[in-house]
Enzyme design. Sequence first.
Site, mmCIF file in Angstrom:
data_model
loop_
_atom_site.group_PDB
_atom_site.id
_atom_site.type_symbol
_atom_site.label_atom_id
_atom_site.label_comp_id
_atom_site.label_asym_id
_atom_site.label_seq_id
_atom_site.Cartn_x
_atom_site.Cartn_y
_atom_site.Cartn_z
ATOM 1 N N VAL A 106 -2.562 2.899 -4.780
ATOM 2 C CA VAL A 106 -3.396 2.201 -4.284
ATOM 3 C C VAL A 106 -2.547 1.080 -3.992
ATOM 4 C CG1 VAL A 106 -5.365 1.157 -4.327
ATOM 5 C CG2 VAL A 106 -5.189 3.444 -4.934
ATOM 6 N N CYS A 107 -2.554 0.234 -3.074
ATOM 7 C CA CYS A 107 -1.898 -1.176 -2.927
ATOM 8 C C CYS A 107 -0.383 -1.208 -3.365
ATOM 9 C CB CYS A 107 -2.845 -1.988 -3.657
ATOM 10 S SG CYS A 107 -2.573 -3.754 -3.462
ATOM 11 N N SER A 108 0.023 -2.113 -4.182
ATOM 12 C CA SER A 108 1.093 -1.992 -4.510
ATOM 13 C C SER A 108 1.771 -0.929 -5.494
ATOM 14 C CB SER A 108 1.580 -3.600 -5.135
ATOM 15 O OG SER A 108 0.744 -3.692 -6.441
ATOM 16 N N THR A 126 1.254 0.502 2.148
ATOM 17 C CA THR A 126 0.873 -0.338 0.880
ATOM 18 C C THR A 126 0.033 -1.515 1.383
ATOM 19 O OG1 THR A 126 1.794 -1.483 -0.988
ATOM 20 C CG2 THR A 126 2.920 -1.737 1.384
ATOM 21 N N SER A 159 -3.350 1.671 1.633
ATOM 22 C CA SER A 159 -3.277 0.289 1.772
ATOM 23 C C SER A 159 -3.958 -0.379 0.686
ATOM 24 C CB SER A 159 -3.977 -0.085 3.015
ATOM 25 O OG SER A 159 -3.591 -1.544 3.195
#
Lengths: 221, 221
Positions: A106-108, A126, A159
């Site tokens: 998830v995310c970074s 990302t 993302s």
Amino acid sequence: MSNDHSPRTLGTVFFPDFELLDVYGPLEMFGSLANEVRIVAIAEQAGPVRSAQGPATLADYGFDDCPDLDLLIVPGGFGSIAQGDNPRMLDFLRTQAATVEIVMSVCSGSGLLAKAGVLDGVRATTNKQFFSLVAAEGPKVEWVRDARWVDAGKCVTSSGVAAGTDMALAVIARLWGLETAERIAALTEFEWHRDADTDPFTRYLDQGDIAAAMPVTHGTP
Amino acid sequence: MSNDHSPRTLGTVFFPDFELLDVYGPLEMFGSLANEVRIVAIAEQAGPVRSAQGPATLADYGFDDCPDLDLLIVPGGFGSIAQGDNPRMLDFLRTQAATVEIVMSVCSGSGLLAKAGVLDGVRATTNKQFFSLVAAEGPKVEWVRDARWVDAGKCVTSSGVAAGTDMALAVIARLWGLETAERIAALTEFEWHRDADTDPFTRYLDQGDIAAAMPVTHGTP
């Protein structure tokens, strides 16, 4: 629906200053499959790990004693920056990714997987506001800008922050069927963004200044 | 934007088998206001509290030593049923509700506030699939069936699980302005359901069988 297989073990990696919703959105969804999934909290060492937002989670296992995993979730957040320089974290991710059925980020968190080499030659995404910053961690990754999440088979990357919850339901749909995913969405009163290929937040691509302009010190990446 | 006031202290109540997203959706949003909000995790006694989904949160304070609070969040989940018979929990909620600026609940957390008498004569909502079950806890409450959340001023109650995150941004908009709430939504890539008065899940009203029909043992209420 019937399920003859044993429960899967889902590990989530925790590190200092992890982003709360990166972890707990997906775990709400997988945790609604209590007979099908056993969730374990893992950190470099067992014990409390404080989030970027304040509350601490108790990691049940350390890297050295964690059970065999079927699924792995790697969150992001500002804390992921320091983890990119932690060889024990990168080794753990590399080792686990070789054996699990599906590794999710998830995310970074995808920046950590990229730095560990797990995403080389793989389509991935990302968070949007810090996209290029994270993407720089993986020059061999096929980064996808306009995606809520990318399902590349073994590796599924989402993302930013809230997108991880949408991704989790997509993985649940793949493993346990769409009907089960839809019921979990209904049960949790979650308005599931079902389309992986469109992301309303792509319009903020690399506009990290949105974060800088507000009274916020924590957040993505 | 400028902010002259001191940071607010936001307390979240934890109890065994609390629902993860009830807590961590709102805390992600409030936690993005790090300079404005200090988040503290509170339980009957300080220490680890295990969620319905598995992972445990470390409560920093017990009921007896928790700091003065400005904001309070009460989650729900199956664990809330047992708490309805816990006089220490109900006393804590009643005492805190008398002094805080805003008390919020998510999902069946409003049943606890109702049982503590906090919602007598107040408009409030709760999760949809177990609506009547929770509403029975508060015969003097003005229960609202078709609402994503209800802002009754001091008391703000949301519908099930994911609805709490929408409610949190609405409270942030009230206290820090709509622009700040919108930026947090953008930062966390969260598709904010902005309309308190419409709830797409009202169609499942009292259909708890949706939960019973799936391989789920945890979930709302």
